[in-house]
Design a protein around this motif. Structure first.
Motif, PDB file in Angstrom:
ATOM      1  N   TYR A  29       0.874  -1.174   0.000  1.00 51.37           N
ATOM      2  CA  TYR A  29       0.000   0.000   0.000  1.00 51.37           C
ATOM      3  C   TYR A  29       0.912   1.225   0.000  1.00 51.37           C
ATOM      4  CZ  TYR A  29      -3.670  -3.168   1.636  1.00 51.37           C
ATOM      5  OH  TYR A  29      -4.573  -4.202   1.759  1.00 51.37           O
ATOM      6  N   CYS A  30       0.425   2.304  -0.584  1.00 44.87           N
ATOM      7  CA  CYS A  30       1.210   3.532  -0.566  1.00 44.87           C
ATOM      8  C   CYS A  30       0.291   4.676  -0.147  1.00 44.87           C
ATOM      9  CB  CYS A  30       1.779   3.758  -1.964  1.00 44.87           C
ATOM     10  SG  CYS A  30       3.286   4.671  -1.921  1.00 44.87           S
ATOM     11  N   ALA A  31       0.697   5.430   0.891  1.00 46.56           N
ATOM     12  CA  ALA A  31      -0.157   6.513   1.385  1.00 46.56           C
ATOM     13  C   ALA A  31       0.592   7.835   1.322  1.00 46.56           C
ATOM     14  CB  ALA A  31      -0.579   6.222   2.832  1.00 46.56           C
ATOM     15  N   PRO A  32       0.203   8.828   0.516  1.00 44.25           N
ATOM     16  CA  PRO A  32      -0.911   8.707  -0.427  1.00 44.25           C
ATOM     17  C   PRO A  32      -0.484   8.184  -1.799  1.00 44.25           C
ATOM     18  CG  PRO A  32      -0.185  10.995  -0.326  1.00 44.25           C
ATOM     19  CD  PRO A  32       0.695  10.222   0.625  1.00 44.25           C
ATOM     20  N   GLY A  33       0.809   8.116  -2.087  1.00 47.30           N
ATOM     21  CA  GLY A  33       1.276   7.570  -3.371  1.00 47.30           C
ATOM     22  C   GLY A  33       1.084   8.526  -4.536  1.00 47.30           C
ATOM     23  N   ASN A  34       1.358   8.038  -5.735  1.00 44.05           N
ATOM     24  CA  ASN A  34       1.195   8.833  -6.955  1.00 44.05           C
ATOM     25  C   ASN A  34       0.775   7.883  -8.089  1.00 44.05           C
ATOM     26  OD1 ASN A  34       3.593   7.583  -8.014  1.00 44.05           O
ATOM     27  ND2 ASN A  34       4.846   9.081  -6.918  1.00 44.05           N
ATOM     28  N   ALA A  35       0.719   8.410  -9.313  1.00 43.70           N
ATOM     29  CA  ALA A  35       0.228   7.563 -10.418  1.00 43.70           C
ATOM     30  C   ALA A  35       1.185   6.404 -10.712  1.00 43.70           C
ATOM     31  CB  ALA A  35       0.037   8.415 -11.669  1.00 43.70           C
TER      32      ALA A  35
END
Ligand code: AMP
Ligand code: GLY
Length: 458
Positions: A29-35
């Motif tokens: 999971y990535c918070a908040p992450g990107n495209a």
């Protein structure tokens, strides 16, 4: 294992990308992450500094390891909060992260442990600055707290130094911080970033890298978060790496342990190599950005295993292997960065760039909108390539960069130039190539030209 990566930059994409290669990882999971992280992980809409929401998510999803990218949540104590709830997290506690969040704390720690650094004075009023100015012409004025790279002024004259000191102390441009600033001697030399995995006792150095902090070619223009990096850098040869481990990392780890604030995670020493001796300009309590995008593609050992050996305090027995090749990362930014820039520009050519053998496109400020990938920040992409030499990896990275296009994009054309210009064979070639890159039109500009729009200059 289920992994949670915190942050949304190129560094976090590189971390998630490397961890996705681990046999032990089932979900990221990535918070908040990107495209970019969305392609290999599941993005979660929680901001990096929203510690209660991140903790709630980690508990609910039964995350096995959380990895913190940026300094903000570390300085706010995310590691302490997760540990209180028995959650495994890679990074230093709030007290250990002070090595980055307070420059005064870091300077005093260096003084105590004999770590080589520029001579300095901590001052709290302008009269002390005037006194320091009597004996020093060229100086560097630093704010105490986190300032996103904007808290440092390099001053060539006493007047500049007093103006900078005044801005921090009287005008309080960073608000009410500690009320103190550092003025230090200017060190001449070349900069390098040396990062190390740490488990509180042991430090294992990564391949040394060099960042390009200024916005424009030839190291001109304002300071940025970093416009490109390459690794390993020849300015930190193997013998110096041993010296750095012995005289910088180990004394710091020992002292932090004595203070009962052992450092676990990545400790980053920003160095000035002056007359072939390393001096510490700053410490960071995390991976560097964009250094990570150049370093991790060279790591051959499972990153998750290394991180667990840090949190489990078994790093001494963990072998870490590096590819003998070289990696270079060119950052593509929005026009105007690091000052004002526009977002929401459609990015094209990402697939073509990714198809170049040995090239990887890391996303930073990007998001998906109506099925398209658009810019969403100052630093938008980090295009990394791996090859046998700095010259070849830089060339390959630019080949990939040249496939990518969006309105007003900007990037430096001379990443790696210091290393390349040290090799006599490639000196001439690089001059021609940098000029070629500067004169070339991007696919976007070609389209604009066809439509009759004049070429815009950066
Ligand atoms: P820092 O955030 O302390 O790493 O400083 C930001 C940048 O300012 C560094 O990357 C250097 O380019 C420059 N700088 C900081 N301290 C010094 C120094 N003592 N001498 C020369 N340049 C410095
Ligand atoms: N590249 C500089 C930093 O990560 O602080």
């Amino acid at each position: 294992m289920k992994i949670l990566v915190i942050g949304s930059g190129g560094r976090e994409h590189a971390l998630a990308w490397k961890m996705s290669k681990s046999q032990t990882v089932s979900k990221i999971y990535c918070a908040p992450g990107n495209a970019g992280t969305a392609q290999i992980a599941q993005n979660v809409e929680i901001q990096a500094e929203n510690i209660p929401a991140l903790l709630e998510f980690a508990l609910k999803e039964k995350i096995d390891l959380t990895v913190v990218g940026p300094e903000g949540p570390l300085a706010k104590g995310i590691v302490d909060e997760f540990q209180k709830q028995g959650q495994k997290i890679f990074g230093p506690t709030k007290a250990a992260a002070m090595i980055e969040s307070s420059k005064i704390y870091a300077k005093e720690l260096m003084k105590k442990t004999g770590v080589p650094t520029a001579g300095y004075r901590i001052i709290s009023n302008i009269d002390e600055a005037i006194e320091f100015a009597q004996n020093h012409e060229k100086t560097v004025v630093k704010a105490d707290g986190l300032a996103a790279g904007k808290g440092v002024f390099v001053c060539s004259t006493k007047q500049e130094m007093l103006a900078a000191a005044n801005m921090f102390l009287q005008e309080k441009i960073f608000g009410e911080t500690s009320g103190k600033i550092i003025i230090e001697e200017f060190l001449e030399g070349e900069e390098a970033s040396v990062l190390a995995f740490c488990d509180g006792d042991t430090a294992k150095l990564m391949v040394p890298s060099q960042d390009h902090k200024r916005a424009f070619d030839g190291d001109n223009g304002p300071n940025t978060g970093g416009m490109g990096a390459y690794a390993p850098t020849p300015i930190v040869p193997e013998k110096m790496q041993k010296e750095i481990e012995r005289e910088i990392f180990l004394p710091v780890l020992l002292e932090l342990k004595k203070r009962q604030t052992p450092f676990t995670g990545v400790l980053y020493a920003g160095l000035m190599i002056s007359k072939e001796k390393p001096f510490v300009l700053e410490f960071n309590a995390r991976f560097g950005d964009p250094e990570t995008q150049a370093i991790l593609p060279l790591l051959e050992t499972d990153l998750v295993k290394i991180m667990l050996s840090c949190t489990n305090k078994t790093l001494a027995g963990q072998k870490i292997e590096w590819n003998k090749k070289t990696a270079a990362c060119v950052v593509i930014a929005s026009g105007g960065y690091p000052q004002n820039f526009e977002k929401g520009k459609t990015i094209s050519g990402l697939n073509e760039a990714g198809k170049i053998d040995g090239a990887i496109v890391f996303h930073a400020g990007t998001k998906k909108e109506n099925g398209k990938i658009v810019s969403n920040g100052g630093r938008v992409l980090g295009v990394t390539a791996i090859a046998g030499t700095v010259f070849e990896s830089v060339q390959k990275a630019y080949n990939a960069v040249e496939k990518i296009s969006f309105e007003k994009m900007q990037y430096r054309k001379d990443i790696g130039w210091r290393a390349i210009s040290k090799t006599t064979i490639e000196k001439e070639k690089i001059r021609t190539l940098i000029n070629h890159r500067r004169n070339r039109l991007s696919p976007h500009e070609i389209r604009e030209k066809k439509q009759g729009h004049p070429r815009k200059t950066l």
